[in-house]
Design an enzyme around this catalytic site. Structure first.
Site, short mmCIF file in Angstrom:
data_model
loop_
_atom_site.label_atom_id
_atom_site.label_comp_id
_atom_site.label_asym_id
_atom_site.label_seq_id
_atom_site.Cartn_x
_atom_site.Cartn_y
_atom_site.Cartn_z
N SER A 172 1.07 -5.76 13.18
CA SER A 172 1.21 -4.57 12.35
C SER A 172 1.56 -4.95 10.92
CB SER A 172 2.31 -3.65 12.91
OG SER A 172 2.03 -3.27 14.22
N SER B 61 0.05 2.34 8.23
CA SER B 61 0.69 2.36 6.91
C SER B 61 1.37 3.69 6.63
CB SER B 61 -0.35 2.06 5.82
OG SER B 61 -0.85 0.76 5.93
N ASN C 118 -1.49 -7.19 9.17
CA ASN C 118 -2.87 -6.68 9.11
C ASN C 118 -3.02 -5.18 8.89
OD1 ASN C 118 -4.14 -9.27 9.73
ND2 ASN C 118 -3.28 -9.01 11.76
N TYR C 119 -2.03 -4.39 9.25
CA TYR C 119 -2.23 -2.94 9.22
C TYR C 119 -1.25 -2.18 8.33
CZ TYR C 119 -5.45 -3.90 12.99
OH TYR C 119 -6.49 -4.40 13.71
N ILE C 120 -0.05 -2.68 8.15
CA ILE C 120 0.90 -2.02 7.27
C ILE C 120 0.70 -2.54 5.85
CG2 ILE C 120 3.35 -1.73 6.71
CD1 ILE C 120 3.96 -1.96 9.70
#
Length: 894
Positions: free
Chosen positions: A848, A644, A851-853
């Site tokens: 990405s 992020s 789930n992660y950004i």
């Protein structure tokens, strides 16, 4: 001591203290590193050279079996596993081919991963290697993060001091109020000041607020135009489903802070799969050429295997076959074995003598018949199914209607697992109501179980967010019925995850400073812990958890084994292991010289294959240490934070160019997303259909090039003198297109036209039948097909004469010139899409982004650059991230 214990190899353990003499000796072995090193960046699957002569990784470790629990009581840290990707459909998850030879080391089973190209991260090719470019960029971002963390803490300290002075001032009524100092205009790292009226709230985000004078209400973007579809605008009252007022839980800071998750809960339980329907009498398993019949419970297992014959990846896997046949034989033994047509008992003993093709042929015929059903009938069947399941689709959670996610109990079947799972092929037994526990409010009516059955238990667990649960028989894991992804509870879970990553932003500099210091600690446990945090932070490795003997042999950072790490002086490390979901992680990276030295120490003799590198570290111990920096901090938060924060910095560096098209802006976003995916090692295996897809795209491009050729021939037909005016070869067939291709293309064009006409005719007829009207006759179809017949005739004449007659209204050279320009644009777009698809074949952009950004970063980009959010999030994701879309405007920062 038993004989079995005597046979177990001794596990080498690292010394508790690293002596100065050992430390110095390792320095001499390592040698010196010339030139400046910027550690912390993956070489993005760079080439593995022949200099890997220190040690060679093979597999995840087979010498001593799976990793055991490191706690004295034998407890597992399985609950610490990273589950952020669990929402992805199984078919989209990457697996390792099941037919690889078990005798070959892992490095030999698959090719070395390719090096990332410039196009893969959205940059032009240049003299400087891609790894160096990313290395520099990440180093700059990390320095920026350090400055920002210090500035945030400094600002918070100033706010706390200001609050203390205010409290002291209010308590001293007899004294004049203490004059407060004005807030600094700008902090050292460039973070904008916090507004005076906002600074007194504990609930504010870490970063800057919206400037005063701007509306605090959520700014809704204009509906995006997408074909003929219309985007429904929200009413001013922000009404939710069924006209009730929308609950904006993200604006309620008190929600979700306590342990009580609900006060009232009502639902209708779960939907069980239908009972097994035995095969028709003429469809039987053949054993040694003889048709045999079985008890329905045994036949159900055989039916499951037979239905999967088209999945060679599974049914040809020796482990799958072995596990299936063991469970199949067990059921046959239990139910009295099989019988031939005369009623004689047949004992099925060998898998090789079983022929499941009659079962597959029957199942496949049923599938095809279902596909061939008219659209109206399919629609009716779906409507009937939806009507039956409607009561289970929603629940009442604290008086609010919430959608339930997986309300269907999994049907029985053969377990597949991910990657090379040791239990693949085992029989997943039918879940009975007696295994299901219901969670519901005390005052609510308990749903009725199926006739003749009862629930295992009824609970009123207000701290749980599950509605029902049961234990499956394969891994003895508990399955839970939860709310849907777009529900308040799921949204709050995502929100808290990303807010925790934002909180880490305040502490990242201290954490990095501390682990860099502990990399040289004399205490082995501290040095191993510091090295592990370094690898988790810099290379996005998962922490890793202990595995049981019956679980897939996957590892993470803390569970790395001797053979998973290859050291190449002066500071290169090759990691090669099976990570989560049995996805192979094979990456060569440059590390800090001290980290390289530490790994040498952790691997030194008497350690050998099968021994753990971080033998004095557990995942729970690591997470407990990290929680000292901030509550709830675990190793997996680093992945979310790094993805992020990196994305936020990349997007922050973009400028709004009004001349750019939406497609160009989307490409800029995707380029940034691609960088994050590469830096975070979000990889995927190349899809089996990738080559076929690329061929189709190439065919489409060739089709457009051929269309240009036809337009040029039309120009020539109108004005023959153009042949002398245009460059040589202008009117020739494009390269790579010959007469044979031309003929195939003509046939394909005619077939495409016929298919379109047929589909439209069938669709209109189905609609007429659904409305109770008479369908059109075959003669109508014949008349419509005349258009395709005319096209076929025209193309045949073109091919025969080698001349294309002008077509279209108002045919002119100028018009055709414009048509050529349009075709040039379409060809350029197709080539870009083709290159993008090729470059992304091994990069998992979705992992990405989903789930992660932080999804709010995507929303900010969408609003700031006026790009419809539909270009980034599908309908499902828009529902999942509804809270993000509605909670921020273009001024928000991570």
């Amino acid at each position: 001591m038993s004989d079995s214990e005597d046979d177990k190899p001794l596990v080498a353990k690292s010394k508790a203290i690293i002596s100065k003499s050992d430390d110095k000796a390792m320095d001499k072995q390592n040698g010196t590193t010339n030139g400046s090193v910027m550690p912390g960046i993956s070489l993005s699957n760079g080439p593995v050279g022949d200099k890997m002569d220190v040690d060679k990784p093979t597999t995840n470790g087979t010498t001593t079996g799976k990793r055991k629990a490191s706690l004295a009581n034998g407890a597992s840290y399985k609950d610490e596993s990273d589950s952020d990707e669990d929402d992805q459909p199984l078919k989209k998850r990457k697996t390792i081919a099941a037919d690889d030879s078990d005798d070959e080391p892992l490095r030999k089973k698959t090719q070395k991963p390719p090096q990332a190209s410039a196009a893969q991260i959205g940059e032009e090719s240049g003299d400087e290697p891609i790894a160096k470019k990313l290395q520099k960029e990440k180093a700059i971002i990390e320095k920026r993060a350090e400055k920002e963390a210090k500035a945030i803490r400094k600002g918070e300290a100033a706010d706390a001091k200001k609050k203390a002075k205010k409290v002291e001032s209010d308590d001293e009524d007899d004294k004049p109020l203490v004059k407060r100092k004005a807030a600094p205009k700008k902090q050292a790292n460039g973070v904008k000041k916090v507004k005076k009226e906002e600074s007194d709230s504990d609930d504010h985000p870490i970063v800057k607020k919206k400037a005063t004078g701007k509306k605090t209400a959520v700014k809704e973007e204009a509906p995006a135009k997408k074909g003929k579809a219309k985007v429904k605008e929200e009413s001013p009252e922000d009404e939710g489903e069924d006209g009730e007022e929308e609950y904006r839980w993200w604006e309620d800071p008190s929600k979700g802070d306590g342990t009580i998750k609900w006060t009232t809960l009502e639902h209708n339980g779960v939907v069980f799969p239908p009972e097994y329907e035995p095969l028709p009498k003429h469809v039987k398993l053949l054993y040694d050429g003889t048709p045999v019949s079985m008890h329905p419970e045994a036949e159900e297992i055989a039916h499951a295997f037979g239905a999967m014959l088209n999945s060679a990846h599974n049914v040809e896997n020796p482990t799958f076959q072995k596990n299936f046949f063991a469970d199949f034989k067990e059921m046959l033994d239990k139910t009295g074995h099989a019988k031939d047509n005369d009623g004689n008992r047949v004992k099925i003993a060998k898998f090789d003598k079983c022929d499941f093709k009659p079962i597959f042929n029957y199942v496949d015929a049923e599938r095809q018949a279902k596909k061939a059903l008219p659209a109206a009938e399919k629609k009716n069947l779906k409507a009937e199914k939806d009507e039956k399941e409607a009561p289970y689709m929603f629940c009442m959670w604290d008086g609010r209607k919430q959608k339930v996610g997986n309300f269907r109990v999994e049907p029985p079947g053969l377990f597949r697992g991910r990657g090379e799972h040791p239990k693949t092929g085992k029989w997943k037994k039918r879940v009975m109501p007696e295994q299901v526990t219901i969670n519901i409010g005390k005052e609510a009516m308990v749903p009725k179980p199926p006739e003749g059955h009862k629930w295992k238990e009824v609970k009123h667990d207000q701290e749980g967010t599950w509605l029902a649960m049961w234990q499956e028989n394969i891994n003895s894991a508990y399955k839970y019925v939860m709310l849907a992804a777009n529900s308040d509870i799921k949204g709050q879970s995502d929100y808290k995850k990303f807010e925790k990553a934002r909180e880490l932003k305040k502490h990242i500099d201290r954490i990095r400073k501390d682990y860099e210091k502990e990399l040289k600690s004399e205490v082995m446990a501290e040095r191993q812990r510091a090295t592990a945090v370094y690898l988790i932070d810099r290379f996005a490795l998962r922490a890793g958890n202990e595995k049981g003997d019956d679980e897939a042999d996957t590892v993470g950072c803390c569970s790395l084994k001797f053979e998973n790490v290859t050291l190449s002086p002066p500071n290169k490390v090759l990691f090669d292991f099976l990570g989560k979901d049995s996805i192979r992680f094979c990456d060569e990276v440059e590390v800090d010289p001290q980290v390289f030295k530490n790994l040498k120490i952790f691997k030194r003799s008497p350690k050998r294959e099968g021994d753990e590198i971080f033998d004095r570290l557990t995942t729970s111990g690591l997470n407990k240490h990290l929680s000292n920096y901030m509550p709830g901090l675990t190793a997996k938060v680093f992945r979310t934070y790094n993805a992020s924060y990196t994305m936020s910095q990349l997007l922050k560096g973009m400028f709004d160019d009004h001349t750019l098209s939406i497609a160009d802006k989307v490409k800029s976003y995707n380029d940034a997303n691609r960088k994050v995916a590469i830096l975070c090692n979000h990889k995927r295996t190349v899809a089996a259909t990738h080559a076929q897809t690329m061929e189709k795209m190439e065919e489409k491009i060739n089709g457009l090039r051929y269309q240009q050729y036809r337009v040029k021939q039309m120009m020539l037909a109108l004005e023959p003198k153009l042949k002398k005016k245009k460059p040589e070869g202008f009117f020739d067939l494009p390269k790579g297109i010959d007469k044979e291709w031309q003929q195939r293309h003509h046939d394909a064009l005619v077939e495409e036209q016929r298919t379109k006409i047929q589909k439209k005719f069938d669709k209109e007829n189905e609609k007429l039948e659904a409305d109770g009207e008479k369908p059109m006759k075959a003669k109508e179809l014949e008349e419509r097909m005349e258009v395709a017949d005319a096209l076929e005739k025209k193309l045949k004449q073109e091919f025969k004469k080698g001349k294309v007659e002008p077509e279209g209204k108002g045919a002119s050279v100028d018009k055709y010139e414009k048509d050529l320009d349009k075709l040039d644009t379409r060809i350029a777009t197709m080539k870009t899409q083709s290159e993008d698809r090729e470059n992304n074949k091994e990069v998992a952009l979705g992992t990405s982004k989903i789930n992660y950004i932080d999804p709010r970063l995507t929303v900010v980009f969408s609003k700031k650059f006026n790009v419809p959010i539909e270009r980034f999030f599908s309908k499902t994701l828009r529902e999942k991230f509804d809270w993000a879309i509605k909670s921020v405007d273009e001024e928000w920062e991570f």
